[in-house]
Design a protein around this motif. Sequence first.
Motif, mmCIF file in Angstrom:
data_model
loop_
_atom_site.group_PDB
_atom_site.id
_atom_site.type_symbol
_atom_site.label_atom_id
_atom_site.label_comp_id
_atom_site.label_asym_id
_atom_site.label_seq_id
_atom_site.Cartn_x
_atom_site.Cartn_y
_atom_site.Cartn_z
ATOM 1 N N HIS A 155 -24.140 9.799 -77.908
ATOM 2 C CA HIS A 155 -25.549 9.844 -77.527
ATOM 3 C C HIS A 155 -26.286 10.770 -78.495
ATOM 4 O O HIS A 155 -25.701 11.721 -79.022
ATOM 5 C CB HIS A 155 -25.712 10.321 -76.083
ATOM 6 N N TYR A 156 -27.543 10.480 -78.728
ATOM 7 C CA TYR A 156 -28.270 11.229 -79.755
ATOM 8 C C TYR A 156 -29.549 11.883 -79.243
ATOM 9 O O TYR A 156 -30.209 12.603 -79.993
ATOM 10 C CB TYR A 156 -28.607 10.316 -80.937
ATOM 11 N N LEU A 157 -29.930 11.659 -77.997
ATOM 12 C CA LEU A 157 -31.093 12.335 -77.425
ATOM 13 C C LEU A 157 -30.638 13.504 -76.564
ATOM 14 O O LEU A 157 -29.713 13.361 -75.753
ATOM 15 C CB LEU A 157 -31.923 11.363 -76.582
ATOM 16 N N ASN A 158 -31.287 14.642 -76.735
ATOM 17 C CA ASN A 158 -30.974 15.809 -75.918
ATOM 18 C C ASN A 158 -31.269 15.480 -74.452
ATOM 19 O O ASN A 158 -32.420 15.228 -74.089
ATOM 20 C CB ASN A 158 -31.833 16.993 -76.390
ATOM 21 N N PRO A 159 -30.252 15.465 -73.578
ATOM 22 C CA PRO A 159 -30.454 14.958 -72.215
ATOM 23 C C PRO A 159 -31.494 15.724 -71.405
ATOM 24 O O PRO A 159 -32.427 15.119 -70.853
ATOM 25 C CB PRO A 159 -29.062 15.072 -71.586
ATOM 26 N N SER A 160 -31.358 17.032 -71.299
ATOM 27 C CA SER A 160 -32.292 17.796 -70.469
ATOM 28 C C SER A 160 -33.696 17.754 -71.039
ATOM 29 O O SER A 160 -34.689 17.605 -70.307
ATOM 30 C CB SER A 160 -31.813 19.239 -70.331
ATOM 31 N N ASN A 161 -33.829 17.854 -72.356
ATOM 32 C CA ASN A 161 -35.154 17.781 -72.978
ATOM 33 C C ASN A 161 -35.784 16.416 -72.751
ATOM 34 O O ASN A 161 -36.989 16.319 -72.471
ATOM 35 C CB ASN A 161 -35.036 18.076 -74.468
ATOM 36 N N PHE A 162 -34.989 15.346 -72.854
ATOM 37 C CA PHE A 162 -35.519 14.004 -72.645
ATOM 38 C C PHE A 162 -35.946 13.815 -71.187
ATOM 39 O O PHE A 162 -36.992 13.211 -70.915
ATOM 40 C CB PHE A 162 -34.471 12.965 -73.020
ATOM 41 N N GLY A 163 -35.152 14.322 -70.257
ATOM 42 C CA GLY A 163 -35.525 14.208 -68.855
ATOM 43 C C GLY A 163 -36.834 14.908 -68.545
ATOM 44 O O GLY A 163 -37.683 14.383 -67.813
ATOM 45 N N ILE A 164 -37.020 16.094 -69.117
ATOM 46 C CA ILE A 164 -38.262 16.840 -68.907
ATOM 47 C C ILE A 164 -39.432 16.111 -69.554
ATOM 48 O O ILE A 164 -40.514 15.973 -68.960
ATOM 49 C CB ILE A 164 -38.118 18.261 -69.474
ATOM 50 N N ILE A 258 -32.593 23.400 -77.970
ATOM 51 C CA ILE A 258 -32.603 22.771 -79.287
ATOM 52 C C ILE A 258 -31.239 22.854 -79.958
ATOM 53 O O ILE A 258 -30.934 22.098 -80.879
ATOM 54 C CB ILE A 258 -33.690 23.417 -80.185
ATOM 55 N N THR A 259 -30.371 23.756 -79.498
ATOM 56 C CA THR A 259 -29.062 23.953 -80.127
ATOM 57 C C THR A 259 -27.960 23.139 -79.463
ATOM 58 O O THR A 259 -26.778 23.412 -79.699
ATOM 59 C CB THR A 259 -28.681 25.440 -80.079
ATOM 60 N N ASP A 260 -28.295 22.164 -78.646
ATOM 61 C CA ASP A 260 -27.290 21.347 -77.970
ATOM 62 C C ASP A 260 -26.285 20.798 -78.979
ATOM 63 O O ASP A 260 -26.652 20.016 -79.857
ATOM 64 C CB ASP A 260 -27.982 20.199 -77.230
ATOM 65 N N PRO A 261 -24.999 21.179 -78.871
ATOM 66 C CA PRO A 261 -24.023 20.738 -79.888
ATOM 67 C C PRO A 261 -23.849 19.231 -79.953
ATOM 68 O O PRO A 261 -23.532 18.680 -81.006
ATOM 69 C CB PRO A 261 -22.718 21.427 -79.440
ATOM 70 N N GLY A 262 -24.045 18.526 -78.820
ATOM 71 C CA GLY A 262 -23.814 17.092 -78.810
ATOM 72 C C GLY A 262 -24.885 16.274 -79.489
ATOM 73 O O GLY A 262 -24.654 15.112 -79.829
ATOM 74 N N THR A 263 -26.077 16.845 -79.709
ATOM 75 C CA THR A 263 -27.191 16.071 -80.271
ATOM 76 C C THR A 263 -27.805 16.730 -81.496
ATOM 77 O O THR A 263 -28.938 16.413 -81.867
ATOM 78 C CB THR A 263 -28.278 15.859 -79.200
ATOM 79 N N THR A 264 -27.082 17.617 -82.134
ATOM 80 C CA THR A 264 -27.556 18.264 -83.359
ATOM 81 C C THR A 264 -26.475 18.180 -84.427
ATOM 82 O O THR A 264 -25.287 18.040 -84.111
ATOM 83 C CB THR A 264 -27.914 19.746 -83.107
ATOM 84 N N PRO A 265 -26.847 18.265 -85.702
ATOM 85 C CA PRO A 265 -25.851 18.129 -86.773
ATOM 86 C C PRO A 265 -24.916 19.330 -86.843
ATOM 87 O O PRO A 265 -25.227 20.431 -86.378
ATOM 88 C CB PRO A 265 -26.709 18.038 -88.046
ATOM 89 N N MET A 266 -23.774 19.106 -87.463
ATOM 90 C CA MET A 266 -22.802 20.174 -87.684
ATOM 91 C C MET A 266 -23.022 20.870 -89.023
ATOM 92 O O MET A 266 -22.922 22.087 -89.115
ATOM 93 C CB MET A 266 -21.381 19.613 -87.630
ATOM 94 N N ALA A 267 -23.314 20.106 -90.067
ATOM 95 C CA ALA A 267 -23.461 20.672 -91.405
ATOM 96 C C ALA A 267 -24.672 21.606 -91.450
ATOM 97 O O ALA A 267 -25.742 21.251 -90.952
ATOM 98 C CB ALA A 267 -23.620 19.568 -92.442
ATOM 99 N N PRO A 268 -24.537 22.811 -92.023
ATOM 100 C CA PRO A 268 -25.659 23.759 -92.061
ATOM 101 C C PRO A 268 -26.919 23.191 -92.705
ATOM 102 O O PRO A 268 -28.033 23.429 -92.219
ATOM 103 C CB PRO A 268 -25.096 24.940 -92.860
ATOM 104 N N ARG A 269 -26.763 22.435 -93.797
ATOM 105 C CA ARG A 269 -27.952 21.892 -94.462
ATOM 106 C C ARG A 269 -28.693 20.914 -93.546
ATOM 107 O O ARG A 269 -29.929 20.923 -93.483
ATOM 108 C CB ARG A 269 -27.535 21.197 -95.751
ATOM 109 N N ARG A 270 -27.953 20.099 -92.841
ATOM 110 C CA ARG A 270 -28.589 19.160 -91.923
ATOM 111 C C ARG A 270 -29.198 19.892 -90.722
ATOM 112 O O ARG A 270 -30.204 19.439 -90.170
ATOM 113 C CB ARG A 270 -27.573 18.122 -91.464
ATOM 114 N N GLN A 271 -28.596 20.977 -90.309
ATOM 115 C CA GLN A 271 -29.197 21.787 -89.251
ATOM 116 C C GLN A 271 -30.563 22.313 -89.676
ATOM 117 O O GLN A 271 -31.510 22.324 -88.878
ATOM 118 C CB GLN A 271 -28.270 22.950 -88.900
ATOM 119 N N VAL A 272 -30.657 22.758 -90.918
ATOM 120 C CA VAL A 272 -31.939 23.257 -91.426
ATOM 121 C C VAL A 272 -32.985 22.147 -91.399
ATOM 122 O O VAL A 272 -34.133 22.356 -90.983
ATOM 123 C CB VAL A 272 -31.753 23.830 -92.849
ATOM 124 N N VAL A 273 -32.598 20.954 -91.838
ATOM 125 C CA VAL A 273 -33.530 19.824 -91.818
ATOM 126 C C VAL A 273 -33.954 19.521 -90.384
ATOM 127 O O VAL A 273 -35.139 19.264 -90.107
ATOM 128 C CB VAL A 273 -32.888 18.588 -92.474
#
Length: 345
Positions: A155-164, A258-273
């Motif tokens: 899944h790619y949408l942050n669940p709690s943020n999407f629900g809100i 915003i830091t939900d591990p399941g819906t954010t990138p692992m690579a530091p560069r992609r995290q910055v983006v």
Amino acid sequence: MTDTTSAPSTTSVLTRSEPAPPPPAGTATPPPAPKRDPRRAALLRFAISITALNVVGHLLLGFEQAPIVPIAAVLVAYAVSIGLEWLDAWARGTTPGFAGGRTEMFYFLLPAHIAALACAMLIYGQNLGIYLFAVVVAVGSKYLFRLRVRGRLRHYLNPSNFGIAVTLIVLPTVGFVPPYMFLNRTDNPFDWLIPVFVLGAGTLLNSKLTRRMPLIAAWVGGYVAQAVLRAVFLGDNVWSALGMMTGVAFVLFTNYMITDPGTTPMAPRRQVVFGLTTAALYGLLVVLGVAYAIFFALVLTCALRGVTMKVGEVRRVRAERAASAAAPAASDATPAAPVSAGARA
């Protein structure tokens, strides 16, 4: 002069490794220690932190939601999560994620627990049904919005943020919790200590377990940048824009949503983006006059990441198919080895 070739070297005899003696008969070999799963550890810390904040908030800080709200939200989240997981596993012919005993069930329910308490804490509504609607949308989004990446559904949408976010759109009478709610019953210096404590706990969690500090730095830096740009080019009050960063709600969003591990990138560069994109979209939505822009900015960023994941997966599959198709062609085009004269004779 000593002949070193006639006798074995003393050093080689002393350093020669001997095989370890076998264990006594009847002695069982101890199993290897299980590896610690950082994702599970992060989920557990997240769940403990948000549970403690809800308990302290209702008992001491003056949360204005009814005490039944977090309890009902968690129970509904558990039921919906188990039900959807069972249906999904039955439809796909797989084993449910909660199968395997009480430990597996415990860790399976942690994401639903976190999403339920986040919705119960950050939404400001008039009746219990509003919160339960947000919880059902949050948990259901994990099964509705997902992609198959390298054979796994993600899944790619942050669940709690999407629900809100969906609740804020569908139910116009619902709002975001007022900032004062986290400090209803406190006074200086506790008005400052509470955000600092939440910030410190969240920063420690993200630096040690989730490894999302590049994302946090990019989001905070991007937020400051968009506030300054709006002040320079549009005449907005920069201090009013930056004042939101001192509230507990902003700290919670930064360290726990915003830091939900399941819906954010692992690579530091992609995290910055990811962090910069969220901040840029937030600034754009504010300029367009969109209320609660912080939640919608994160939804859009997660959706854009889903698009990039899909494009990347399509390219990967095409590249693998092209490589597999080229392999037989290359083997067919290889010339046969010349036959020697002796072989011909």
